[in-house]
Motif scaffolding. Structure first.
Motif, mmCIF file in Angstrom:
data_model
loop_
_atom_site.group_PDB
_atom_site.id
_atom_site.type_symbol
_atom_site.label_atom_id
_atom_site.label_comp_id
_atom_site.label_asym_id
_atom_site.label_seq_id
_atom_site.Cartn_x
_atom_site.Cartn_y
_atom_site.Cartn_z
ATOM 1 N N GLN A 140 0.818 -1.221 0.000
ATOM 2 C CA GLN A 140 0.000 0.000 0.000
ATOM 3 C C GLN A 140 0.852 1.271 0.000
ATOM 4 O OE1 GLN A 140 -3.340 0.253 -0.208
ATOM 5 N NE2 GLN A 140 -3.524 -1.971 -0.403
ATOM 6 N N ASP A 141 2.038 1.186 0.597
ATOM 7 C CA ASP A 141 2.860 2.390 0.713
ATOM 8 C C ASP A 141 3.749 2.655 -0.515
ATOM 9 O OD1 ASP A 141 4.515 0.224 1.177
ATOM 10 O OD2 ASP A 141 5.596 1.160 2.840
ATOM 11 N N MET A 142 3.592 1.878 -1.574
ATOM 12 C CA MET A 142 4.365 2.112 -2.800
ATOM 13 C C MET A 142 3.826 3.345 -3.506
ATOM 14 S SD MET A 142 5.088 -1.483 -4.792
ATOM 15 C CE MET A 142 6.480 -1.094 -5.813
ATOM 16 N N THR A 143 4.743 4.212 -3.906
ATOM 17 C CA THR A 143 4.335 5.391 -4.667
ATOM 18 C C THR A 143 4.052 4.976 -6.115
ATOM 19 O OG1 THR A 143 6.576 5.935 -5.373
ATOM 20 C CG2 THR A 143 5.837 6.858 -3.246
ATOM 21 N N ASP A 144 3.403 5.849 -6.848
ATOM 22 C CA ASP A 144 3.149 5.572 -8.265
ATOM 23 C C ASP A 144 4.459 5.381 -9.015
ATOM 24 O OD1 ASP A 144 0.425 5.654 -7.883
ATOM 25 O OD2 ASP A 144 0.187 7.699 -8.668
ATOM 26 N N GLU A 145 5.449 6.177 -8.644
ATOM 27 C CA GLU A 145 6.762 6.060 -9.288
ATOM 28 C C GLU A 145 7.385 4.690 -8.998
ATOM 29 O OE1 GLU A 145 10.967 8.160 -8.546
ATOM 30 O OE2 GLU A 145 9.370 9.572 -9.133
ATOM 31 N N GLN A 146 7.290 4.224 -7.764
ATOM 32 C CA GLN A 146 7.818 2.908 -7.400
ATOM 33 C C GLN A 146 7.059 1.800 -8.128
ATOM 34 O OE1 GLN A 146 7.288 3.396 -3.155
ATOM 35 N NE2 GLN A 146 9.515 3.491 -2.820
ATOM 36 N N LYS A 147 5.759 1.967 -8.277
ATOM 37 C CA LYS A 147 4.956 0.973 -9.003
ATOM 38 C C LYS A 147 5.385 0.916 -10.467
ATOM 39 C CE LYS A 147 0.891 1.273 -6.045
ATOM 40 N NZ LYS A 147 -0.490 1.731 -5.910
ATOM 41 N N GLU A 148 5.601 2.079 -11.083
ATOM 42 C CA GLU A 148 6.047 2.125 -12.478
ATOM 43 C C GLU A 148 7.421 1.483 -12.630
ATOM 44 O OE1 GLU A 148 4.959 2.770 -15.675
ATOM 45 O OE2 GLU A 148 3.114 2.673 -14.527
ATOM 46 N N GLN A 149 8.300 1.764 -11.675
ATOM 47 C CA GLN A 149 9.643 1.168 -11.695
ATOM 48 C C GLN A 149 9.553 -0.354 -11.573
ATOM 49 O OE1 GLN A 149 12.626 2.548 -12.278
ATOM 50 N NE2 GLN A 149 13.662 0.606 -12.000
ATOM 51 N N TYR A 150 8.704 -0.810 -10.673
ATOM 52 C CA TYR A 150 8.530 -2.245 -10.476
ATOM 53 C C TYR A 150 7.968 -2.892 -11.742
ATOM 54 C CZ TYR A 150 6.981 -6.685 -8.556
ATOM 55 O OH TYR A 150 6.777 -8.033 -8.340
ATOM 56 N N ARG A 151 6.979 -2.231 -12.355
ATOM 57 C CA ARG A 151 6.384 -2.770 -13.575
ATOM 58 C C ARG A 151 7.425 -2.845 -14.690
ATOM 59 N NH1 ARG A 151 1.259 -0.459 -16.904
ATOM 60 N NH2 ARG A 151 2.788 1.042 -17.643
ATOM 61 N N ALA A 152 8.262 -1.811 -14.811
ATOM 62 C CA ALA A 152 9.310 -1.810 -15.837
ATOM 63 C C ALA A 152 10.307 -2.948 -15.600
ATOM 64 C CB ALA A 152 10.025 -0.465 -15.849
ATOM 65 N N GLU A 153 10.688 -3.157 -14.342
ATOM 66 C CA GLU A 153 11.623 -4.240 -14.013
ATOM 67 C C GLU A 153 10.995 -5.599 -14.287
ATOM 68 O OE1 GLU A 153 12.790 -3.583 -9.944
ATOM 69 O OE2 GLU A 153 13.803 -1.705 -10.437
ATOM 70 N N LEU A 154 9.729 -5.737 -13.931
ATOM 71 C CA LEU A 154 9.015 -6.990 -14.160
ATOM 72 C C LEU A 154 8.924 -7.279 -15.660
ATOM 73 C CD1 LEU A 154 7.440 -9.228 -12.658
ATOM 74 C CD2 LEU A 154 5.399 -7.814 -12.899
ATOM 75 N N LEU A 155 8.581 -6.274 -16.428
ATOM 76 C CA LEU A 155 8.484 -6.432 -17.879
ATOM 77 C C LEU A 155 9.843 -6.777 -18.477
ATOM 78 C CD1 LEU A 155 6.647 -6.285 -20.352
ATOM 79 C CD2 LEU A 155 7.121 -3.838 -20.457
ATOM 80 N N ASP A 156 10.884 -6.107 -18.036
ATOM 81 C CA ASP A 156 12.235 -6.380 -18.522
ATOM 82 C C ASP A 156 12.627 -7.827 -18.232
ATOM 83 O OD1 ASP A 156 14.726 -5.441 -19.726
ATOM 84 O OD2 ASP A 156 15.580 -5.686 -17.721
ATOM 85 N N GLN A 157 12.305 -8.300 -17.035
ATOM 86 C CA GLN A 157 12.634 -9.677 -16.661
ATOM 87 C C GLN A 157 11.868 -10.681 -17.519
ATOM 88 O OE1 GLN A 157 15.070 -10.592 -14.425
ATOM 89 N NE2 GLN A 157 14.715 -12.575 -15.314
ATOM 90 N N VAL A 158 10.608 -10.406 -17.770
ATOM 91 C CA VAL A 158 9.801 -11.306 -18.594
ATOM 92 C C VAL A 158 10.353 -11.363 -20.015
ATOM 93 C CG1 VAL A 158 7.517 -11.566 -19.662
ATOM 94 C CG2 VAL A 158 7.702 -11.166 -17.210
ATOM 95 N N LEU A 159 10.715 -10.221 -20.569
ATOM 96 C CA LEU A 159 11.262 -10.187 -21.925
ATOM 97 C C LEU A 159 12.597 -10.923 -21.993
ATOM 98 C CD1 LEU A 159 10.354 -6.539 -23.009
ATOM 99 C CD2 LEU A 159 9.066 -8.659 -23.370
ATOM 100 N N HIS A 160 13.413 -10.748 -20.960
ATOM 101 C CA HIS A 160 14.693 -11.461 -20.882
ATOM 102 C C HIS A 160 14.449 -12.976 -20.806
ATOM 103 C CE1 HIS A 160 18.855 -12.244 -19.798
ATOM 104 N NE2 HIS A 160 18.422 -12.950 -18.779
#
Length: 145
Positions: free
Chosen positions: A96-116
């Motif tokens: 709950q305490d994740m900022t929108d910026e942290q969520k976007e960063q997490y999503r980008a990392e998750l997407l990068d990992q999936v593509l890798h």
């Protein structure tokens, strides 16, 4: 204004993409709405996919006719995996305490990992195909039709 830009965007003409990518798109029945994503991924992933291809044993490379075929297969695979990540992301239980910026960063990392992981999986499947005639046919039939 962005809505207007979206409607003015010209759809990707498959005649303008590589023959290999066009074959995979048509074979897999990729929806036209994904063409832009597929072609974008194809363009930006070339270097990383080339590194993976160059590390493959020649016997695995010989399953396909060329790097371009491998690159096209990976690009379409990455596109479908990327769509899945984006569709599922809103359903993740993030702190709950994740900022929108942290969520976007997490999503980008998750997407990068999936593509890798798509590249790694395609490499593993291509290596298996050397000894599995059915899997080898699955790889090559895309380009023989």
């Amino acid at each position: 204004m962005s809505d207007q830009t979206q409607t003015e965007k010209q759809p990707i003409d498959l005649a303008t993409v590589s023959a290999e990518l066009r074959q995979v798109i048509e074979f897999d029945g990729v929806p036209e709405a994904m063409y832009e994503m597929v072609t974008s991924i194809h363009e930006v992933s070339e270097e990383a996919v080339r590194e993976a291809w160059d590390e493959l044993p020649k016997s695995a490379q010989n399953v396909l006719d060329s790097f371009e075929q491998f690159h096209a297969l990976v690009s379409v695979s990455q596109s479908f995996a990327g769509i899945n990540v984006m569709e599922e992301f809103p359903t993740l239980n993030l702190p709950q305490d994740m900022t929108d910026e942290q969520k976007e960063q997490y999503r980008a990392e998750l997407l990068d990992q999936v593509l890798h992981n798509c590249v790694k999986d395609m490499v593993k499947q291509l290596k298996k195909a050397r000894r599995d005639p059915i899997l080898k046919r699955d790889f090559t039939e895309v380009f023989t039709k």
